[in-house]
Design an enzyme around this catalytic site. Sequence first.
Site, PDB file in Angstrom:
ATOM      1  N   ASP A   1       0.869  -1.171   0.000  1.00 58.11           N
ATOM      2  CA  ASP A   1       0.000   0.000   0.000  1.00 58.11           C
ATOM      3  C   ASP A   1       0.911   1.227   0.000  1.00 58.11           C
ATOM      4  O   ASP A   1       2.114   1.111   0.261  1.00 58.11           O
ATOM      5  CB  ASP A   1      -0.879  -0.028   1.254  1.00 58.11           C
ATOM      6  CG  ASP A   1      -1.699   1.227   1.423  1.00 58.11           C
ATOM      7  OD1 ASP A   1      -2.405   1.607   0.473  1.00 58.11           O
ATOM      8  OD2 ASP A   1      -1.610   1.844   2.495  1.00 58.11           O
TER       9      ASP A   1
ATOM     10  N   THR B   1      -2.664   0.691  -4.698  1.00 61.88           N
ATOM     11  CA  THR B   1      -3.144   1.903  -4.040  1.00 61.88           C
ATOM     12  C   THR B   1      -4.550   2.265  -4.465  1.00 61.88           C
ATOM     13  O   THR B   1      -4.971   1.964  -5.587  1.00 61.88           O
ATOM     14  CB  THR B   1      -2.195   3.075  -4.361  1.00 61.88           C
ATOM     15  OG1 THR B   1      -2.710   4.289  -3.794  1.00 61.88           O
ATOM     16  CG2 THR B   1      -2.029   3.266  -5.861  1.00 61.88           C
ATOM     17  N   SER B   2      -5.272   2.921  -3.575  1.00 66.04           N
ATOM     18  CA  SER B   2      -6.591   3.446  -3.894  1.00 66.04           C
ATOM     19  C   SER B   2      -6.496   4.836  -4.515  1.00 66.04           C
ATOM     20  O   SER B   2      -7.515   5.430  -4.857  1.00 66.04           O
ATOM     21  CB  SER B   2      -7.462   3.495  -2.626  1.00 66.04           C
ATOM     22  OG  SER B   2      -7.622   2.198  -2.088  1.00 66.04           O
TER      23      SER B   2
ATOM     24  N   ASP C   1      -1.495  -0.626   6.193  1.00 65.29           N
ATOM     25  CA  ASP C   1      -1.663   0.104   7.457  1.00 65.29           C
ATOM     26  C   ASP C   1      -3.123   0.274   7.848  1.00 65.29           C
ATOM     27  O   ASP C   1      -3.403   0.723   8.959  1.00 65.29           O
ATOM     28  CB  ASP C   1      -1.026   1.494   7.342  1.00 65.29           C
ATOM     29  CG  ASP C   1      -1.904   2.462   6.556  1.00 65.29           C
ATOM     30  OD1 ASP C   1      -2.324   3.488   7.121  1.00 65.29           O
ATOM     31  OD2 ASP C   1      -2.181   2.189   5.365  1.00 65.29           O
TER      32      ASP C   1
ATOM     33  N   ASP D   1      -0.186   5.231   0.787  1.00 66.07           N
ATOM     34  CA  ASP D   1      -0.459   6.248   1.808  1.00 66.07           C
ATOM     35  C   ASP D   1      -0.616   5.591   3.179  1.00 66.07           C
ATOM     36  O   ASP D   1      -1.432   4.695   3.366  1.00 66.07           O
ATOM     37  CB  ASP D   1      -1.728   7.023   1.472  1.00 66.07           C
ATOM     38  CG  ASP D   1      -1.570   7.870   0.213  1.00 66.07           C
ATOM     39  OD1 ASP D   1      -0.418   8.161  -0.146  1.00 66.07           O
ATOM     40  OD2 ASP D   1      -2.590   8.213  -0.404  1.00 66.07           O
TER      41      ASP D   1
ATOM     42  N   LYS E   1     -10.273  -1.686  -2.557  1.00 64.46           N
ATOM     43  CA  LYS E   1     -10.182  -2.305  -1.242  1.00 64.46           C
ATOM     44  C   LYS E   1     -11.444  -1.942  -0.436  1.00 64.46           C
ATOM     45  O   LYS E   1     -11.928  -0.817  -0.570  1.00 64.46           O
ATOM     46  CB  LYS E   1      -8.950  -1.778  -0.497  1.00 64.46           C
ATOM     47  CG  LYS E   1      -7.643  -1.984  -1.252  1.00 64.46           C
ATOM     48  CD  LYS E   1      -6.489  -1.261  -0.544  1.00 64.46           C
ATOM     49  CE  LYS E   1      -5.212  -1.328  -1.345  1.00 64.46           C
ATOM     50  NZ  LYS E   1      -4.099  -0.591  -0.692  1.00 64.46           N
TER      51      LYS E   1
END
Length: 224
Positions: free
Chosen positions: A17, A111-112, A168, A19, A143
Amino acid sequence: MTSESAHPGRTRYVLFDVDGTLIDAVDNQRRVWRAWAERYGLDPDEVYRVALRTRPTETFAQVAACHDPGECLATLHALEDEDVRSGLYTAFDGAVEVLRGLPPGSWALVTSNYEHRVRGRFLRTGLPVPDLIMDAAAVEEGKPSPVPYLRAAARLGAEPGDCLVIEDAPSGVQSGLRAGMTVWGVNGAAAVEGVHRHFESLREAVPHILAFASGSSGHSVLAA
């Protein structure tokens, strides 16, 4: 079912991931949502509380239902793009070391966010960019769906059981677990439910991630 030990003799892969995992973007996200809320005359603190739990379109539906969601999203994207150009970003301690220590082609970003913003942030922080960035535009389901991690593994030619996910946040952890991968949590005050291992910081996890990728980590490294 998740696997806590990859198949011996086969390439292992690490899926990160971004951020909150590799880049500390909390202050940036808060500033962007504050600016967005102020554009619409909304309470920035309340908007940010909702945004932490939901995707942008869901946030708009809850806090700005009377506004056009397309316009809301365009405003948010413009603010995020400006933040990439002018905001201050910090890579978590250990990020450069772990990414440079992994063999090329053995890791990717899931990543989103969007790829152009990730590239901009990596450029600003000096992090190496992998060949594969699985971003929000590359998948129909984000996600906590397993789709982002499964698609990243497929693009790498990897089996889910040979992949380690570094996350995270609860939604990312669930995404990795549903994909049948080993999932380790980093950078949190308390372990996210479901992770196979939790580290208080990315720095603490670095030697274990590199050991996993090299195949030199035994089951004892992967076990909780």
